[in-house]
Enzyme design. Structure first.
Site, PDB file in Angstrom:
ATOM      1  N   SER A 139      50.087 -27.616  19.391  1.00 53.31           N
ATOM      2  CA  SER A 139      49.246 -26.766  20.105  1.00 53.31           C
ATOM      3  C   SER A 139      49.384 -25.280  19.354  1.00 53.31           C
ATOM      4  O   SER A 139      50.422 -25.104  18.331  1.00 53.31           O
ATOM      5  CB  SER A 139      50.111 -26.444  21.399  1.00 53.31           C
ATOM      6  N   TYR A 152      57.883 -25.717  26.826  1.00 55.50           N
ATOM      7  CA  TYR A 152      56.677 -26.273  26.563  1.00 55.50           C
ATOM      8  C   TYR A 152      56.484 -26.229  24.853  1.00 55.50           C
ATOM      9  O   TYR A 152      56.166 -26.775  23.891  1.00 55.50           O
ATOM     10  CB  TYR A 152      55.412 -25.974  27.137  1.00 55.50           C
TER      11      TYR A 152
END
Length: 245
Positions: A139, A152
């Site tokens: 990501s 995250y």
């Protein structure tokens, strides 16, 4: 690529689904891994209905045995693994002070351990074949950190670092290419895992953005895996035009 076999985790929706469909359209035989059997079977039937080849296998990447079973199934059915797309992931963002510890555990299990388990299970077969391609979906959060994304971001930083370590170890020595895909905001189910009510404004804002589509990421993955063998696409960072960070 008609003799190639790909395994895609998180294939029941979003990026995984689009990637599996795109690979199958190119003639790759695809093994679909995810937890939702009905979604997997629906996708396999859809691919088969247009002449592609796909098999579904219920998989929880947080469980090492489940990952090993997925790889074993692919080998039993089609005898080889050429492409592994480690796509399964969760993003239950929350502020650390709110102590969503169970969600932290789940992100670590899926986002990090899932990548490790599937890679560990598939790698011996690629080493024997002296070829292969591992694609890890990280990501933009694997490059930056933002409030409420501490855990995250930590998991995605781990995936990015692991991908580079794999590349250094495997690409020049074992002819196994490694690609790390780093999407920005994508219109998928990912935000549906956010339970922290204080992030409702963030979720709504993300929905209003002209986000990337799953197919945009699938196209990036196809670019990497269909590049000539002497080309190793190491990283692809892809954001929506409207995304600043």
């Amino acid at each position: 690529m008609t003799d190639k076999v790909a395994i895609v985790t998180g294939a029941s929706s979003g990026i995984g689904r689009a990637t599996a469909q795109s690979l199958a359209k190119k003639g790759v035989r695809v093994v679909l891994g995810a937890r939702r059997r009905d979604r997997l079977d629906e996708l396999a039937s859809e691919i088969q209905s247009v002449g592609g080849q796909a098999l579904s296998f219920v998989t929880d990447v947080a469980q090492r045995q489940s990952c090993e079973d997925l790889i074993r199934y692919a080998i039993e059915q089609w005898g080889r693994i050429d492409i592994l797309v480690n796509n399964a992931g969760l993003m239950p963002l929350s502020f650390i002070k709110n102590l969503h510890v169970d969600e932290w555990d789940r992100m670590i299990d899926v986002n990090i351990k899932g990548v490790l388990y599937c890679t560990a299970a598939a790698l011996p077969h690629m080493l024997t074949a002296k070829s292969g391609h591992i694609v890890n979906v990280s990501s933009v959060a694997g490059r930056i950190v933002f409030p409420a994304g501490s855990v995250y971001c930590a998991t995605k930083h781990a995936v990015t670092a692991f991908s580079e370590g794999l590349r250094q170890e495997l690409s020049t020595r074992k002819n196994i290419r490694v690609t790390c895909i780093e999407p920005g905001v994508v219109a998928t189910e990912l935000t549906s895992t956010i339970t922290d009510e204080s992030l409702q404004e963030y979720v709504e804002g993300a929905k209003k953005m002209a986000a990337l589509q799953s197919q945009d990421i699938a196209d990036a993955i196809l670019y990497a895996v269909f590049s000539p063998n002497h080309v190793n696409v190491n990283e692809i960072l892809i954001r929506p035009t409207a995304q600043e960070r």
